[in-house]
Design a protein around this motif. Sequence first.
Motif, PDB file in Angstrom:
ATOM      1  N   LYS A 220       5.432  21.964  33.422  1.00 32.22           N
ATOM      2  CA  LYS A 220       6.250  21.375  32.357  1.00 32.22           C
ATOM      3  C   LYS A 220       6.001  19.870  32.244  1.00 32.22           C
ATOM      4  CE  LYS A 220       9.866  24.887  32.789  1.00 32.22           C
ATOM      5  NZ  LYS A 220      11.305  25.154  33.034  1.00 32.22           N
ATOM      6  N   GLU A 221       4.713  19.528  32.290  1.00 30.04           N
ATOM      7  CA  GLU A 221       4.301  18.131  32.188  1.00 30.04           C
ATOM      8  C   GLU A 221       3.442  17.921  30.951  1.00 30.04           C
ATOM      9  OE1 GLU A 221       4.156  16.546  36.803  1.00 30.04           O
ATOM     10  OE2 GLU A 221       2.304  17.217  35.849  1.00 30.04           O
ATOM     11  N   VAL A 222       3.564  16.724  30.383  1.00 28.08           N
ATOM     12  CA  VAL A 222       2.776  16.354  29.200  1.00 28.08           C
ATOM     13  C   VAL A 222       2.140  14.993  29.436  1.00 28.08           C
ATOM     14  CG1 VAL A 222       2.831  15.847  26.741  1.00 28.08           C
ATOM     15  CG2 VAL A 222       4.294  17.655  27.665  1.00 28.08           C
ATOM     16  N   TYR A 223       0.837  14.910  29.180  1.00 23.74           N
ATOM     17  CA  TYR A 223       0.080  13.665  29.323  1.00 23.74           C
ATOM     18  C   TYR A 223      -0.510  13.302  27.958  1.00 23.74           C
ATOM     19  CZ  TYR A 223       0.035  15.044  34.290  1.00 23.74           C
ATOM     20  OH  TYR A 223       0.370  15.433  35.561  1.00 23.74           O
ATOM     21  N   THR A 224      -0.491  12.025  27.624  1.00 21.36           N
ATOM     22  CA  THR A 224      -1.127  11.553  26.388  1.00 21.36           C
ATOM     23  C   THR A 224      -1.980  10.326  26.687  1.00 21.36           C
ATOM     24  OG1 THR A 224       0.762  10.152  25.777  1.00 21.36           O
ATOM     25  CG2 THR A 224       0.736  12.408  24.892  1.00 21.36           C
ATOM     26  N   TRP A 225      -3.048  10.161  25.898  1.00 22.28           N
ATOM     27  CA  TRP A 225      -3.912   8.987  26.017  1.00 22.28           C
ATOM     28  C   TRP A 225      -4.772   8.853  24.771  1.00 22.28           C
ATOM     29  CZ3 TRP A 225      -4.853  13.514  28.736  1.00 22.28           C
ATOM     30  CH2 TRP A 225      -6.105  14.118  28.577  1.00 22.28           C
ATOM     31  N   THR A 226      -5.474   7.746  24.668  1.00 26.27           N
ATOM     32  CA  THR A 226      -6.473   7.533  23.622  1.00 26.27           C
ATOM     33  C   THR A 226      -7.802   7.215  24.292  1.00 26.27           C
ATOM     34  OG1 THR A 226      -5.910   5.193  23.451  1.00 26.27           O
ATOM     35  CG2 THR A 226      -4.801   6.695  21.929  1.00 26.27           C
ATOM     36  N   ASN A 227      -8.882   7.500  23.608  1.00 29.97           N
ATOM     37  CA  ASN A 227     -10.211   7.274  24.174  1.00 29.97           C
ATOM     38  C   ASN A 227     -10.633   5.809  24.027  1.00 29.97           C
ATOM     39  OD1 ASN A 227     -10.873   9.871  25.138  1.00 29.97           O
ATOM     40  ND2 ASN A 227     -11.302  10.555  23.063  1.00 29.97           N
ATOM     41  N   PRO A 228     -11.581   5.340  24.858  1.00 30.71           N
ATOM     42  CA  PRO A 228     -12.073   3.957  24.738  1.00 30.71           C
ATOM     43  C   PRO A 228     -12.973   3.785  23.523  1.00 30.71           C
ATOM     44  CG  PRO A 228     -13.358   5.153  26.366  1.00 30.71           C
ATOM     45  CD  PRO A 228     -12.241   6.069  25.956  1.00 30.71           C
ATOM     46  N   LEU A 229     -13.282   2.535  23.197  1.00 28.20           N
ATOM     47  CA  LEU A 229     -14.222   2.255  22.122  1.00 28.20           C
ATOM     48  C   LEU A 229     -15.641   2.514  22.611  1.00 28.20           C
ATOM     49  CD1 LEU A 229     -11.720   0.037  21.699  1.00 28.20           C
ATOM     50  CD2 LEU A 229     -13.198  -0.630  19.811  1.00 28.20           C
ATOM     51  N   CYS A 230     -16.499   2.855  21.678  1.00 25.08           N
ATOM     52  CA  CYS A 230     -17.908   3.100  21.988  1.00 25.08           C
ATOM     53  C   CYS A 230     -18.750   2.177  21.110  1.00 25.08           C
ATOM     54  CB  CYS A 230     -18.268   4.562  21.716  1.00 25.08           C
ATOM     55  SG  CYS A 230     -20.001   4.972  22.005  1.00 25.08           S
ATOM     56  N   CYS A 231     -19.754   1.536  21.702  1.00 27.63           N
ATOM     57  CA  CYS A 231     -20.616   0.620  20.966  1.00 27.63           C
ATOM     58  C   CYS A 231     -22.075   1.009  21.162  1.00 27.63           C
ATOM     59  CB  CYS A 231     -20.389  -0.810  21.429  1.00 27.63           C
ATOM     60  SG  CYS A 231     -21.306  -2.043  20.464  1.00 27.63           S
ATOM     61  N   VAL A 232     -22.806   1.142  20.047  1.00 24.18           N
ATOM     62  CA  VAL A 232     -24.245   1.415  20.088  1.00 24.18           C
ATOM     63  C   VAL A 232     -24.957   0.112  19.747  1.00 24.18           C
ATOM     64  CG1 VAL A 232     -26.141   2.814  19.201  1.00 24.18           C
ATOM     65  CG2 VAL A 232     -23.838   3.784  19.350  1.00 24.18           C
ATOM     66  N   HIS A 233     -25.743  -0.405  20.691  1.00 23.39           N
ATOM     67  CA  HIS A 233     -26.432  -1.688  20.520  1.00 23.39           C
ATOM     68  C   HIS A 233     -27.846  -1.492  19.956  1.00 23.39           C
ATOM     69  CE1 HIS A 233     -23.535  -4.236  22.749  1.00 23.39           C
ATOM     70  NE2 HIS A 233     -23.289  -3.128  23.413  1.00 23.39           N
ATOM     71  N   ASN A 234     -28.349  -2.551  19.337  1.00 21.27           N
ATOM     72  CA  ASN A 234     -29.730  -2.620  18.817  1.00 21.27           C
ATOM     73  C   ASN A 234     -29.992  -1.613  17.700  1.00 21.27           C
ATOM     74  OD1 ASN A 234     -30.249  -4.664  20.624  1.00 21.27           O
ATOM     75  ND2 ASN A 234     -31.227  -3.332  22.135  1.00 21.27           N
ATOM     76  N   ILE A 235     -29.051  -1.534  16.762  1.00 19.05           N
ATOM     77  CA  ILE A 235     -29.204  -0.635  15.625  1.00 19.05           C
ATOM     78  C   ILE A 235     -30.406  -1.026  14.776  1.00 19.05           C
ATOM     79  CG2 ILE A 235     -28.126   0.048  13.440  1.00 19.05           C
ATOM     80  CD1 ILE A 235     -26.956   1.437  15.843  1.00 19.05           C
ATOM     81  N   ILE A 236     -30.693  -2.311  14.675  1.00 21.58           N
ATOM     82  CA  ILE A 236     -31.787  -2.776  13.824  1.00 21.58           C
ATOM     83  C   ILE A 236     -33.098  -2.879  14.588  1.00 21.58           C
ATOM     84  CG2 ILE A 236     -32.572  -4.610  12.281  1.00 21.58           C
ATOM     85  CD1 ILE A 236     -30.136  -2.968  11.335  1.00 21.58           C
ATOM     86  N   LEU A 237     -33.059  -3.494  15.770  1.00 23.61           N
ATOM     87  CA  LEU A 237     -34.290  -3.775  16.499  1.00 23.61           C
ATOM     88  C   LEU A 237     -34.046  -3.651  17.990  1.00 23.61           C
ATOM     89  CD1 LEU A 237     -37.254  -4.847  16.203  1.00 23.61           C
ATOM     90  CD2 LEU A 237     -36.309  -7.146  16.531  1.00 23.61           C
ATOM     91  N   GLY A 238     -35.005  -3.078  18.694  1.00 26.48           N
ATOM     92  CA  GLY A 238     -34.898  -2.941  20.137  1.00 26.48           C
ATOM     93  C   GLY A 238     -34.509  -1.530  20.541  1.00 26.48           C
ATOM     94  N   LYS A 239     -34.370  -1.323  21.832  1.00 24.66           N
ATOM     95  CA  LYS A 239     -34.008  -0.013  22.362  1.00 24.66           C
ATOM     96  C   LYS A 239     -32.504   0.216  22.226  1.00 24.66           C
ATOM     97  CE  LYS A 239     -33.955   2.682  26.655  1.00 24.66           C
ATOM     98  NZ  LYS A 239     -34.331   3.944  25.990  1.00 24.66           N
ATOM     99  N   LEU A 240     -32.129   1.345  21.615  1.00 24.95           N
ATOM    100  CA  LEU A 240     -30.722   1.673  21.458  1.00 24.95           C
ATOM    101  C   LEU A 240     -30.087   1.957  22.816  1.00 24.95           C
ATOM    102  CD1 LEU A 240     -31.024   4.064  18.392  1.00 24.95           C
ATOM    103  CD2 LEU A 240     -29.908   1.848  18.380  1.00 24.95           C
ATOM    104  N   TRP A 241     -28.873   1.440  23.019  1.00 20.68           N
ATOM    105  CA  TRP A 241     -28.127   1.767  24.232  1.00 20.68           C
ATOM    106  C   TRP A 241     -26.635   1.727  23.943  1.00 20.68           C
ATOM    107  CZ3 TRP A 241     -25.179  -2.072  26.887  1.00 20.68           C
ATOM    108  CH2 TRP A 241     -25.388  -3.388  26.434  1.00 20.68           C
TER     109      TRP A 241
END
Length: 473
Positions: A220-241
Amino acid sequence: MNGEEEFYDAVTGLESDESYEGVSEASFKDAIVFEGTQEDSDRQLQENGVRQRRTALPASMISRNNFSLWGILKKCIGLELSKIAMPIVLNEPLSFLQRISEYMEHTYLIHKACATPDPLDRMQAVAAFAVSAVASQWDRIGKPFNPLLGETYELLRETEGYRLISEQVSHHPPISAFHAESLNQDFVFHGSIYPKLKFWGKSVEAEPRGTITLELLKHKEVYTWTNPLCCVHNIILGKLWIEQYGTVEILNHSTGDKCVLNFKPCGMFGKELHKVEGYIQDKSKRRHRVLYGKWTECIWSADPQEYEAHRKTERKGAGDARKHKQEDVAVVENEDADDMPEVQETVAVVPGSTLLWRVAPRPAHSVQMYNFTSFAMSLNELEPGMDGILAPTDCRLRPDIRAMENGDIDTASREKERLEEKQRAARKERAKDEEEWSTRWFHSGTNPYTGSQDWLYTGGYFDRKYTDCPDIY
């Protein structure tokens, strides 16, 4: 139709052949097909009679080498990308609804929480589950297909003891709702996700708005949360990470216990890359455990005093060496790319710690398969006879995703344009008749534990009565 409606109806749409110049069927003529991609009729059964899930996709990842994103994104700095038409070559062959179902890859942690009598141990298992839910995002640089309004996805895993149903309940704004439940009535796991994507010049930031709710029915327990932000780097140039960052607070509404997890940004020297650190406290704010590790690797639990004593000793011993190193290293600004920091050593384990979760290794051929995990490989599999059982709105039946999975980007592009045009026509028809869209399996309501607006499961999906489902494909 105004410009804003055009944007939302053409989400991830391919405007013309010029959008993917240089990418054609010739790009996949040398596609590698790995063991495990034979026809379903040839697939061997396990000893217990359960059909094995596939271990690879029918074709390897579509090449993006000849594609430039700058022409599209240079006018989008600071804008939400769900309003921008994106070329299909940037996608991965899964719907966002299927991507959400990857939360369930480590369901054994929920089962562990259900079977644990101690509330502190239950919180530790739930915290490990919350971290594990984002682990599959590492190196997943492909964008999932935006679900069509009314699209659904079901995931039935009898051996793992659960079933899940999700539905795209809103197109403007895009909202995906999901509901998973134990086959033994041990737990219910549900939420609605409203992803906000923004382009910041070199990177794309995804904020997964929406509350996640886990109910442990036996306790009879309830847990709530939200997920962290996610960032994709080097969309234009370089290796994506990719990096995850932000604070995740998991609240046990029944006991008042709270787990606070800090997903750390990588920092200037990259020493915090992938790291997660936090603590569990009771309702009187007394800290009982420290959690630490990496969301790409593992999560450990330690006694707070032992953890702090170990860290003080570690900092004292490393202080002079670190200072010397930083003085010797010249920091060079790179205006063209955000280079990914070198991955540091694996997690240094504090003596006396308890391992809560460790990520499963990915298949050897994952890189050629959109960096999918073994779990993700199976999500779009259409097993024999399944098409006669699924709801007609299930995204396994969606032709553009199926074509992309098979390596046929030309057909995938044409089908996606056709589906989006069909969606636009249906919306115009409803507007003409002054008819509101009606969701099928979820309804808008209030989350009883947070008081916030949410989408709640109406029920009935697994009764298999699909006569009134919309025609979206």
